[in-house]
Structure formats: structure tokens, C-alpha cells
Design a protein around this motif. Structure first.
Motif, PDB file in Angstrom:
ATOM      1  N   ILE A 152       0.835  -1.204   0.000  1.00 49.40           N
ATOM      2  CA  ILE A 152       0.000   0.000   0.000  1.00 49.40           C
ATOM      3  C   ILE A 152       0.869   1.253   0.000  1.00 49.40           C
ATOM      4  O   ILE A 152       0.687   2.155  -0.824  1.00 49.40           O
ATOM      5  CB  ILE A 152      -0.940   0.007   1.223  1.00 49.40           C
ATOM      6  CG1 ILE A 152      -1.986  -1.089   1.096  1.00 49.40           C
ATOM      7  CG2 ILE A 152      -1.609   1.361   1.392  1.00 49.40           C
ATOM      8  CD1 ILE A 152      -2.796  -1.284   2.364  1.00 49.40           C
ATOM      9  N   GLU A 153       1.811   1.330   0.933  1.00 49.27           N
ATOM     10  CA  GLU A 153       2.628   2.533   1.059  1.00 49.27           C
ATOM     11  C   GLU A 153       3.538   2.749  -0.140  1.00 49.27           C
ATOM     12  O   GLU A 153       3.732   3.883  -0.586  1.00 49.27           O
ATOM     13  CB  GLU A 153       3.446   2.483   2.345  1.00 49.27           C
ATOM     14  CG  GLU A 153       2.614   2.708   3.573  1.00 49.27           C
ATOM     15  CD  GLU A 153       3.445   2.856   4.830  1.00 49.27           C
ATOM     16  OE1 GLU A 153       4.626   3.247   4.739  1.00 49.27           O
ATOM     17  OE2 GLU A 153       2.890   2.576   5.911  1.00 49.27           O
ATOM     18  N   LEU A 154       4.090   1.683  -0.672  1.00 50.07           N
ATOM     19  CA  LEU A 154       4.989   1.843  -1.812  1.00 50.07           C
ATOM     20  C   LEU A 154       4.224   2.200  -3.081  1.00 50.07           C
ATOM     21  O   LEU A 154       4.733   2.916  -3.937  1.00 50.07           O
ATOM     22  CB  LEU A 154       5.835   0.588  -2.009  1.00 50.07           C
ATOM     23  CG  LEU A 154       6.821   0.310  -0.871  1.00 50.07           C
ATOM     24  CD1 LEU A 154       7.550  -1.001  -1.112  1.00 50.07           C
ATOM     25  CD2 LEU A 154       7.793   1.454  -0.682  1.00 50.07           C
ATOM     26  N   ARG A 155       2.982   1.715  -3.198  1.00 49.95           N
ATOM     27  CA  ARG A 155       2.160   2.105  -4.335  1.00 49.95           C
ATOM     28  C   ARG A 155       1.844   3.597  -4.260  1.00 49.95           C
ATOM     29  O   ARG A 155       1.896   4.306  -5.262  1.00 49.95           O
ATOM     30  CB  ARG A 155       0.868   1.296  -4.375  1.00 49.95           C
ATOM     31  CG  ARG A 155       0.059   1.574  -5.636  1.00 49.95           C
ATOM     32  CD  ARG A 155      -1.352   1.068  -5.556  1.00 49.95           C
ATOM     33  NE  ARG A 155      -2.039   1.743  -4.461  1.00 49.95           N
ATOM     34  CZ  ARG A 155      -2.744   1.134  -3.521  1.00 49.95           C
ATOM     35  NH1 ARG A 155      -2.881  -0.153  -3.515  1.00 49.95           N
ATOM     36  NH2 ARG A 155      -3.326   1.825  -2.565  1.00 49.95           N
ATOM     37  N   GLU A 156       1.510   4.098  -3.075  1.00 46.73           N
ATOM     38  CA  GLU A 156       1.226   5.518  -2.896  1.00 46.73           C
ATOM     39  C   GLU A 156       2.460   6.370  -3.167  1.00 46.73           C
ATOM     40  O   GLU A 156       2.352   7.489  -3.651  1.00 46.73           O
ATOM     41  CB  GLU A 156       0.715   5.780  -1.481  1.00 46.73           C
ATOM     42  CG  GLU A 156      -0.669   5.218  -1.221  1.00 46.73           C
ATOM     43  CD  GLU A 156      -1.069   5.289   0.245  1.00 46.73           C
ATOM     44  OE1 GLU A 156      -0.248   5.732   1.088  1.00 46.73           O
ATOM     45  OE2 GLU A 156      -2.205   4.883   0.547  1.00 46.73           O
ATOM     46  N   GLU A 157       3.610   5.836  -2.856  1.00 45.42           N
ATOM     47  CA  GLU A 157       4.867   6.550  -3.041  1.00 45.42           C
ATOM     48  C   GLU A 157       5.363   6.440  -4.484  1.00 45.42           C
ATOM     49  O   GLU A 157       6.250   7.159  -4.889  1.00 45.42           O
ATOM     50  CB  GLU A 157       5.915   5.946  -2.098  1.00 45.42           C
ATOM     51  CG  GLU A 157       7.200   6.686  -2.002  1.00 45.42           C
ATOM     52  CD  GLU A 157       7.132   7.879  -1.069  1.00 45.42           C
ATOM     53  OE1 GLU A 157       7.963   8.778  -1.242  1.00 45.42           O
ATOM     54  OE2 GLU A 157       6.264   7.904  -0.192  1.00 45.42           O
ATOM     55  N   GLY A 158       4.789   5.523  -5.229  1.00 45.07           N
ATOM     56  CA  GLY A 158       5.284   5.148  -6.551  1.00 45.07           C
ATOM     57  C   GLY A 158       5.411   6.284  -7.542  1.00 45.07           C
ATOM     58  O   GLY A 158       4.943   7.395  -7.330  1.00 45.07           O
ATOM     59  N   PHE A 159       6.045   5.964  -8.621  1.00 45.84           N
ATOM     60  CA  PHE A 159       6.314   6.916  -9.680  1.00 45.84           C
ATOM     61  C   PHE A 159       5.357   6.669 -10.831  1.00 45.84           C
ATOM     62  O   PHE A 159       5.023   5.524 -11.130  1.00 45.84           O
ATOM     63  CB  PHE A 159       7.754   6.745 -10.177  1.00 45.84           C
ATOM     64  CG  PHE A 159       8.775   7.005  -9.116  1.00 45.84           C
ATOM     65  CD1 PHE A 159       9.219   8.283  -8.871  1.00 45.84           C
ATOM     66  CD2 PHE A 159       9.279   5.973  -8.349  1.00 45.84           C
ATOM     67  CE1 PHE A 159      10.153   8.539  -7.884  1.00 45.84           C
ATOM     68  CE2 PHE A 159      10.212   6.207  -7.361  1.00 45.84           C
ATOM     69  CZ  PHE A 159      10.653   7.499  -7.129  1.00 45.84           C
ATOM     70  N   ASP A 160       4.939   7.742 -11.486  1.00 42.52           N
ATOM     71  CA  ASP A 160       4.064   7.560 -12.641  1.00 42.52           C
ATOM     72  C   ASP A 160       4.893   7.090 -13.838  1.00 42.52           C
ATOM     73  O   ASP A 160       6.119   7.025 -13.790  1.00 42.52           O
ATOM     74  CB  ASP A 160       3.268   8.831 -12.954  1.00 42.52           C
ATOM     75  CG  ASP A 160       4.156  10.024 -13.325  1.00 42.52           C
ATOM     76  OD1 ASP A 160       5.354   9.820 -13.603  1.00 42.52           O
ATOM     77  OD2 ASP A 160       3.636  11.152 -13.337  1.00 42.52           O
ATOM     78  N   GLN A 161       4.217   6.759 -14.907  1.00 46.67           N
ATOM     79  CA  GLN A 161       4.870   6.154 -16.081  1.00 46.67           C
ATOM     80  C   GLN A 161       5.938   7.072 -16.674  1.00 46.67           C
ATOM     81  O   GLN A 161       7.008   6.619 -17.069  1.00 46.67           O
ATOM     82  CB  GLN A 161       3.801   5.811 -17.133  1.00 46.67           C
ATOM     83  CG  GLN A 161       4.276   4.850 -18.189  1.00 46.67           C
ATOM     84  CD  GLN A 161       4.534   3.458 -17.631  1.00 46.67           C
ATOM     85  OE1 GLN A 161       3.957   3.061 -16.635  1.00 46.67           O
ATOM     86  NE2 GLN A 161       5.398   2.718 -18.264  1.00 46.67           N
ATOM     87  N   ASP A 162       5.665   8.373 -16.742  1.00 50.75           N
ATOM     88  CA  ASP A 162       6.637   9.315 -17.311  1.00 50.75           C
ATOM     89  C   ASP A 162       7.913   9.370 -16.479  1.00 50.75           C
ATOM     90  O   ASP A 162       9.018   9.383 -17.021  1.00 50.75           O
ATOM     91  CB  ASP A 162       6.017  10.710 -17.424  1.00 50.75           C
ATOM     92  CG  ASP A 162       4.881  10.767 -18.416  1.00 50.75           C
ATOM     93  OD1 ASP A 162       4.847   9.918 -19.348  1.00 50.75           O
ATOM     94  OD2 ASP A 162       4.007  11.650 -18.276  1.00 50.75           O
ATOM     95  N   ASP A 163       7.755   9.413 -15.147  1.00 54.30           N
ATOM     96  CA  ASP A 163       8.926   9.423 -14.267  1.00 54.30           C
ATOM     97  C   ASP A 163       9.746   8.147 -14.429  1.00 54.30           C
ATOM     98  O   ASP A 163      10.978   8.189 -14.448  1.00 54.30           O
ATOM     99  CB  ASP A 163       8.504   9.561 -12.800  1.00 54.30           C
ATOM    100  CG  ASP A 163       8.106  10.975 -12.427  1.00 54.30           C
ATOM    101  OD1 ASP A 163       8.478  11.910 -13.157  1.00 54.30           O
ATOM    102  OD2 ASP A 163       7.406  11.135 -11.403  1.00 54.30           O
ATOM    103  N   GLN A 164       9.061   7.009 -14.536  1.00 52.92           N
ATOM    104  CA  GLN A 164       9.767   5.743 -14.691  1.00 52.92           C
ATOM    105  C   GLN A 164      10.568   5.717 -15.985  1.00 52.92           C
ATOM    106  O   GLN A 164      11.726   5.283 -15.994  1.00 52.92           O
ATOM    107  CB  GLN A 164       8.770   4.582 -14.660  1.00 52.92           C
ATOM    108  CG  GLN A 164       8.176   4.327 -13.313  1.00 52.92           C
ATOM    109  CD  GLN A 164       7.171   3.189 -13.346  1.00 52.92           C
ATOM    110  OE1 GLN A 164       7.188   2.344 -14.231  1.00 52.92           O
ATOM    111  NE2 GLN A 164       6.282   3.164 -12.369  1.00 52.92           N
ATOM    112  N   GLU A 165       9.953   6.170 -17.076  1.00 48.97           N
ATOM    113  CA  GLU A 165      10.660   6.178 -18.364  1.00 48.97           C
ATOM    114  C   GLU A 165      11.855   7.119 -18.333  1.00 48.97           C
ATOM    115  O   GLU A 165      12.921   6.790 -18.853  1.00 48.97           O
ATOM    116  CB  GLU A 165       9.695   6.575 -19.491  1.00 48.97           C
ATOM    117  CG  GLU A 165       8.666   5.528 -19.813  1.00 48.97           C
ATOM    118  CD  GLU A 165       9.285   4.210 -20.246  1.00 48.97           C
ATOM    119  OE1 GLU A 165      10.297   4.208 -20.960  1.00 48.97           O
ATOM    120  OE2 GLU A 165       8.748   3.162 -19.828  1.00 48.97           O
ATOM    121  N   GLU A 166      11.682   8.267 -17.712  1.00 50.28           N
ATOM    122  CA  GLU A 166      12.789   9.223 -17.622  1.00 50.28           C
ATOM    123  C   GLU A 166      13.937   8.645 -16.806  1.00 50.28           C
ATOM    124  O   GLU A 166      15.102   8.757 -17.189  1.00 50.28           O
ATOM    125  CB  GLU A 166      12.294  10.524 -16.990  1.00 50.28           C
ATOM    126  CG  GLU A 166      13.384  11.583 -16.901  1.00 50.28           C
ATOM    127  CD  GLU A 166      12.890  12.867 -16.243  1.00 50.28           C
ATOM    128  OE1 GLU A 166      13.758  13.643 -15.817  1.00 50.28           O
ATOM    129  OE2 GLU A 166      11.668  13.072 -16.155  1.00 50.28           O
TER     130      GLU A 166
END
Length: 161
Positions: free
Chosen positions: A25-39
Motif C-alpha cells: 500500500i505505502e509503496l504504491r502511494e509513493e510510486g512513480f508515474d509512467q513518465d517518471d519511470q521512463e525518464e
């Protein structure tokens, strides 16, 4: 009296399942969106892999470990330097939470394994029963977390316009 061994077994595995679910739960909330991941992937690819130490250093394992750790740390610092300050803060926060929850879950897993071993010993079951009694609750805890997270993701997709 036997019921206490069963309660210890169940309780220990719940102590493992709880941190696994909370971490998800916490890591999903902290997660990065697709653009951040690609960058971030692009920046990591531009840096390349951390340099390997010579295999000869493994003749002296403590030295090889220190050298390997030092090179990996230098590479990690170069990667962090490539990130924007807000990305770096979010990445560090993600890593810190992941490390904390992993530590808690591993401690609980050790307790669960001990309780499982005591259950098998107390009831004088075959040592072979230990394997399914370790694997089944582990898979149930992880499976429960995966199913809850995926169900929530599907619900969000349905409710978002």
C-alpha cells in the motif's frame, strides 16, 4: 494446550502478512508515474552499468566486497546526481520505506518459520510436512496482497472518468 501452538503458527504468519500488505500500500502511494519511470530508465541507461571489479579480487573476498561496494556506491551517487531534486527525494523516500518494510517482513518471516517448526515438532509430524506448512502460508500472504492491490486498481479504473 495444542491450540496455543496453532495460535502461535497463525499469529506468526499474520505478522508476516501484515507488513507485506502495508508495504504494498505505502509503496504504491509513493510510486512513480509512467513518465517518471521512463525518464529514470533513460538516465540509468545513459550511465550504463556499474563497472565490475577484476575477478582476481575474489581471491581476497573481503577486499573484493569492499571494492565492489565502493564502485556500486559511486555509480548510485552518479545516478542520483542525474535526477531532479524532487525525483531524488521521492526515490530516497521510496527506498527507505521499502527497506524498512522489508526488514519488518523478514523478521516476521523468521518468527513464522520458527513457529512452524515448533508446530511440526510438537505434533511429531514428519519433517516433510514443514515444507508445505512454510510455502502455503507464504504464498497465501503474498497472494492476498496481490489480489487486494489488483482489485483496488480495477475499482479505481472503473470509477475514474
Amino acid at each position: 494446550m495444542d491450540v496455543f501452538f496453532l495460535l502461535g503458527f497463525i499469529g506468526a504468519w499474520l505478522l508476516f502478512a501484515g507488513p507485506v500488505y502495508q508495504a504494498a500500500i505505502e509503496l504504491r502511494e509513493e510510486g512513480f508515474d509512467q513518465d517518471d519511470q521512463e525518464e529514470m530508465r533513460g538516465r540509468v541507461a545513459a550511465l550504463g552499468r556499474p563497472p565490475h571489479i577484476s575477478a582476481w579480487w575474489w581471491l581476497l573476498p573481503p577486499v573484493a566486497f569492499v571494492l565492489n561496494r565502493r564502485r556500486t556506491s559511486e555509480w548510485r551517487m552518479a545516478m542520483l546526481a542525474q535526477m531532479a531534486p524532487t525525483q531524488r527525494e521521492r526515490f530516497q523516500s521510496f527506498q527507505n520505506k521499502a527497506t524498512g518494510w522489508l526488514t519488518v517482513a523478514m523478521g516476521a518471516l523468521c518468527i513464522a518459520a520458527k513457529e512452524t517448526g515448533e508446530l511440526v515438532h510438537h505434533f511429531e509430524w514428519s519433517a516433510w510436512t514443514l515444507i508445505p506448512l512454510l510455502v502455503a502460508p507464504f504464498l497465501m500472504a503474498v497472494g492476498y496482497t496481490v489480489s487486494r492491490i489488483s482489485r483496488e486498481r480495477r475499482m479505481r479504473a472503473l470509477l475514474e472518468p
